[in-house]
Motif scaffolding. Sequence first.
Motif, short mmCIF file in Angstrom:
data_model
loop_
_atom_site.label_atom_id
_atom_site.label_comp_id
_atom_site.label_asym_id
_atom_site.label_seq_id
_atom_site.Cartn_x
_atom_site.Cartn_y
_atom_site.Cartn_z
N VAL A 40 54.46 -7.32 24.36
CA VAL A 40 53.03 -7.50 24.15
C VAL A 40 52.29 -6.85 25.30
O VAL A 40 52.66 -7.01 26.46
N MET A 41 51.24 -6.10 24.97
CA MET A 41 50.43 -5.47 25.99
C MET A 41 48.97 -5.90 25.82
O MET A 41 48.45 -5.90 24.71
N ALA A 42 48.35 -6.25 26.94
CA ALA A 42 46.92 -6.55 26.98
C ALA A 42 46.24 -5.42 27.73
O ALA A 42 46.57 -5.16 28.89
N LEU A 43 45.32 -4.74 27.07
CA LEU A 43 44.57 -3.67 27.71
C LEU A 43 43.25 -4.22 28.21
O LEU A 43 42.52 -4.89 27.46
N GLN A 44 42.98 -3.96 29.48
CA GLN A 44 41.79 -4.47 30.14
C GLN A 44 41.02 -3.34 30.79
O GLN A 44 41.53 -2.23 30.95
N MET A 45 39.82 -3.67 31.23
CA MET A 45 38.95 -2.74 31.96
C MET A 45 38.84 -1.42 31.19
O MET A 45 38.72 -1.43 29.98
N GLU A 46 38.89 -0.28 31.85
CA GLU A 46 38.73 1.00 31.16
C GLU A 46 39.89 1.34 30.22
O GLU A 46 39.76 2.19 29.35
N ALA A 47 41.02 0.67 30.39
CA ALA A 47 42.18 0.95 29.53
C ALA A 47 41.90 0.66 28.06
O ALA A 47 42.53 1.25 27.19
#
Length: 125
Positions: A40-47
């Motif tokens: 599982v990947m959580a993309l945050q901020m500019e990602a």
Amino acid sequence: MADEDYVFIYLSASPFKNPERCATPFYMANVAATMEMRAVMALQMEAVNLLKGGVADELTAVDGGKTSLAFIREAAEAGAEFYACSGSLAAQGIGEDELIPECAGVVGGMWMLEESMEADLVISY
């Protein structure tokens, strides 16, 4: 506790400032999923921009390399899950209707912390 190993990946690297950091996290998610781990990947901020349609299409970590979208699709096909941070989407001005189909959903901070507490391994990029 889950029967399978669980890898949780945080990605905050900017596709605009650090495109070279935007392929490896998806590659690692692909490897984990291929090894029958929950990835599982959580993309945050500019990602979160990587999950916006059109952004990852031509983005490469190296000249002539595979696109970030190709890495995303390969990992998704292997079973990896990708989630966008709701606050980061708002900060980047991205609507949920702009997200690529590989995005499994939009989540908040509490969800991300709970999931990372359940994971056997947490990786941050």
